[in-house]
Design an enzyme around this catalytic site. Structure first.
Site, mmCIF file in Angstrom:
data_model
loop_
_atom_site.group_PDB
_atom_site.id
_atom_site.type_symbol
_atom_site.label_atom_id
_atom_site.label_comp_id
_atom_site.label_asym_id
_atom_site.label_seq_id
_atom_site.Cartn_x
_atom_site.Cartn_y
_atom_site.Cartn_z
ATOM 1 N N GLY A 21 10.011 6.993 -2.728
ATOM 2 C CA GLY A 21 8.595 7.290 -2.561
ATOM 3 C C GLY A 21 7.745 7.329 -3.813
ATOM 4 O O GLY A 21 6.518 7.406 -3.716
ATOM 5 N N GLU A 41 16.523 7.491 -3.451
ATOM 6 C CA GLU A 41 16.388 6.187 -2.780
ATOM 7 C C GLU A 41 15.103 5.477 -3.191
ATOM 8 O O GLU A 41 14.253 5.171 -2.352
ATOM 9 C CB GLU A 41 16.373 6.391 -1.255
ATOM 10 C CG GLU A 41 17.573 7.107 -0.688
ATOM 11 C CD GLU A 41 17.388 7.508 0.782
ATOM 12 O OE1 GLU A 41 16.293 7.264 1.344
ATOM 13 O OE2 GLU A 41 18.322 8.074 1.349
ATOM 14 N N PRO A 42 14.903 5.215 -4.474
ATOM 15 C CA PRO A 42 13.657 4.562 -4.875
ATOM 16 C C PRO A 42 13.631 3.082 -4.482
ATOM 17 O O PRO A 42 14.634 2.386 -4.587
ATOM 18 C CB PRO A 42 13.663 4.698 -6.404
ATOM 19 C CG PRO A 42 15.108 4.808 -6.778
ATOM 20 C CD PRO A 42 15.816 5.448 -5.606
ATOM 21 N N GLY A 43 12.488 2.638 -4.026
ATOM 22 C CA GLY A 43 12.307 1.218 -3.720
ATOM 23 C C GLY A 43 11.204 0.662 -4.603
ATOM 24 O O GLY A 43 11.439 0.033 -5.636
ATOM 25 N N ARG A 68 0.310 -6.514 2.545
ATOM 26 C CA ARG A 68 -0.155 -5.159 2.211
ATOM 27 C C ARG A 68 -1.678 -5.007 2.313
ATOM 28 O O ARG A 68 -2.141 -4.022 2.880
ATOM 29 C CB ARG A 68 0.337 -4.729 0.823
ATOM 30 C CG ARG A 68 1.869 -4.766 0.673
ATOM 31 C CD ARG A 68 2.369 -4.053 -0.569
ATOM 32 N NE ARG A 68 2.158 -2.625 -0.450
ATOM 33 C CZ ARG A 68 1.215 -1.954 -1.031
ATOM 34 N NH1 ARG A 68 0.373 -2.578 -1.852
ATOM 35 N NH2 ARG A 68 1.070 -0.670 -0.846
ATOM 36 N N CYS A 109 -5.722 -17.909 10.237
ATOM 37 C CA CYS A 109 -6.887 -17.776 11.126
ATOM 38 C C CYS A 109 -7.056 -16.348 11.625
ATOM 39 O O CYS A 109 -6.823 -16.051 12.800
ATOM 40 C CB CYS A 109 -6.747 -18.749 12.282
ATOM 41 S SG CYS A 109 -6.649 -20.428 11.671
ATOM 42 N N GLU A 110 -7.426 -15.456 10.742
ATOM 43 C CA GLU A 110 -7.692 -14.049 11.060
ATOM 44 C C GLU A 110 -8.682 -13.557 10.015
ATOM 45 O O GLU A 110 -8.498 -13.820 8.813
ATOM 46 C CB GLU A 110 -6.437 -13.187 10.866
ATOM 47 C CG GLU A 110 -5.271 -13.545 11.708
ATOM 48 C CD GLU A 110 -4.973 -12.505 12.774
ATOM 49 O OE1 GLU A 110 -5.716 -11.507 12.885
ATOM 50 O OE2 GLU A 110 -3.995 -12.718 13.487
ATOM 51 N N TYR A 157 7.625 -4.849 -1.313
ATOM 52 C CA TYR A 157 6.980 -5.016 -0.005
ATOM 53 C C TYR A 157 6.055 -6.231 0.017
ATOM 54 O O TYR A 157 5.032 -6.225 0.679
ATOM 55 C CB TYR A 157 6.245 -3.734 0.402
ATOM 56 C CG TYR A 157 7.149 -2.513 0.382
ATOM 57 C CD1 TYR A 157 8.193 -2.409 1.290
ATOM 58 C CD2 TYR A 157 6.989 -1.504 -0.563
ATOM 59 C CE1 TYR A 157 9.054 -1.314 1.264
ATOM 60 C CE2 TYR A 157 7.843 -0.409 -0.592
ATOM 61 C CZ TYR A 157 8.870 -0.320 0.323
ATOM 62 O OH TYR A 157 9.719 0.757 0.288
#
Ligand code: LLP
Length: 425
Positions: A244, A281-283, A320, A350-351, A378
């Site tokens: 986190g 648990e670092p990501g 993101r 197309c959004e 991510y």
């Protein structure tokens, strides 16, 4: 201008470099969109954790959901990391990268029987269990396989990590973890079920956290529980505080990993828990600032209300901004003289939600390459094939050399598994 994020990123004579390698040359050599990572930056981030943990019983389990490229996993496995996984697929990746199963913790609210069986047979170190039903199922699967599963209960400490609601996980209303008030009863159940061995306790309160205080609050709540559970005669060996820790996307100044860890260790010592093993648990904090996404400007489309800078990367490559309205820095790879204008940097999907950055002051022209910074976490891991867009290639800079660590997907790969209907008549 200072660049947010990695000290490994800099500008030399107007040209953006990562770990000393000119990004323009990489865009030309490998094409765009292209993810580029610095191995040195990843190792530097890891060293921050390891320095502070030296001499203590610990295991850093890289939360590989942040970036699961095999080269990234190899990099961390070689440096003694374990892994935090959330699927059987992630375990297969760890094994393919030469990682050790006995350094893997298995998290997630929805593990299937098949995933449990595979993880038990591979010999993972611990299951982070998130509900009573999961505990019973794991007991049954372990008994069936004929092994004992080490378990840690993921407890929801009900603290506010002060982050985006989609990535905040430690509050009562989140789907994650076992309620603090029920935890002792669930530990009693764990201790009584066949095929299980209580090994630890864990929590994870959210992501992109920029302060130490929520961690210390969570730690206190967890240690209170450890004391209660041990008083009930159930030994708990390790404390896993999850991941986190935030990174710098713009002007955030999160604590450095060593600052966070030393404060956590000091609190454990002060409460007489200094000998307990600490798992983390670092990501994002290991890989986020180590990567950029390169994209070429296809068209400039100035307008009355807005100016659009249309690039060849889109929300399918980097989700993101569309998903969290995340602000990620966008820098021209080669600085261009001339008037800066305000652009919305958008992709070809197309959004209307397909944007990478809004209202950015840039001097750009068609054909220029832009870099989206802090895209190592991510980014590729959340990429999709929406609009039948092949996913980007990935390059890692290793010892000053650019190594292709994932080929650009081919369009035909995308429908290779599809079956046209048999023709009728
Ligand atoms: N452990 C558990 C149990 C987790 O659920 C997560 C992340 C981590 C560790 C690693 O957290 P980190 O150190 O990376 O913050 N896609 C979002 C982030 C989702 C995080 C999910 N869980 C984003 O792009 O911001």
């Amino acid at each position: 201008m200072t660049l947010p994020g990695s000290p490994f990123l800099s500008r030399r004579d107007g040209a953006l470099t990562l770990d000393g390698v000119a990004l323009q040359a990489l865009a030309e050599r490998f094409g765009t969109p292209l993810y580029v990572y610095s191995q040195a930056a990843m190792l530097d981030a890891l060293a921050g954790y390891q320095r502070a943990l030296a001499g203590r019983r610990h295991l850093v389990c890289y939360a590989m959901k942040a970036n699961s490229n095999l080269a990234v996993l190899q990099t961390f496995a070689k440096s003694g990391c374990g892994f935090d996984i959330v699927s059987g697929g992630e375990l297969r990746r760890v094994l393919a990268a030469g990682g050790r199963a006995d350094r893997v913790v298995f998290s997630g609210v929805g593990k299937t029987r098949a995933e449990m069986r595979f993880a038990l047979q591979a010999g993972v170190r611990c299951f982070n269990v998130e509900s009573e039903s999961e505990l019973r199922r794991l007991s049954a699967v372990a008994s069936d396989v004929g092994v004992t599963a080490a378990v840690s209960l993921r407890v929801n400490p009900d603290v506010d990590a002060g982050t985006h609601p989609y990535i905040s996980t430690g509050l009562r209303e989140n789907k994650f973890g076992i309620a603090h008030d029920h935890a002792v009863a669930v530990y009693r159940l764990a201790a009584s079920l066949p095929g299980l061995r209580v090994a630890g306790i864990d929590c994870h309160i959210g992501s992109q956290i920029t302060q130490v205080a929520p961690y210390l609050d969570a730690l206190d709540r967890i240690l209170d529980l450890v004391e209660e559970v041990e008083a009930a005669g159930i030994a708990i060996d390790h404390v896993d505080l999850g991941g986190g820790l935030g990174i710098t996307y713009t002007d955030e100044s999160p604590p450095r990993p060593d600052e966070l860890v030393s404060q956590v260790l000091a609190r454990m010592d002060a409460r007489g828990h200094g000998r307990r093993e600490l798992l983390l648990e670092p990501g994002r904090s290991l890989v986020g600032n180590a990567g950029v996404l390169l994209t070429e400007v296809l068209y400039l489309k100035p307008g009355e209300a807005k100016n659009f800078c249309i690039v060849d990367a889109a929300m399918n490559d980097l989700m993101r901004p569309a998903l969290y309205e995340a602000w990620m820095a966008i820098e021209p790879v080669r600085e261009r003289q001339g008037q800066r204008q305000r652009w919305d940097v958008v992709g070809p999907v197309c959004e209307s939600g397909d944007w990478l950055g809004r209202e950015r002051e840039l001097a750009v022209d068609e054909g220029d390459v832009l870099a989206v910074l802090s895209a190592g976490a991510y980014g590729m891991a959340m990429a999709s094939n929406y609009n039948t867009r092949p996913r980007a290639a990935e390059v890692m800079i290793v010892g000053g050399e650019a190594v292709l660590v994932r080929e650009r997907e081919r369009t035909t790969d995308l429908f290779a598994g599809e079956r046209p209907l048999p023709s009728v008549g």
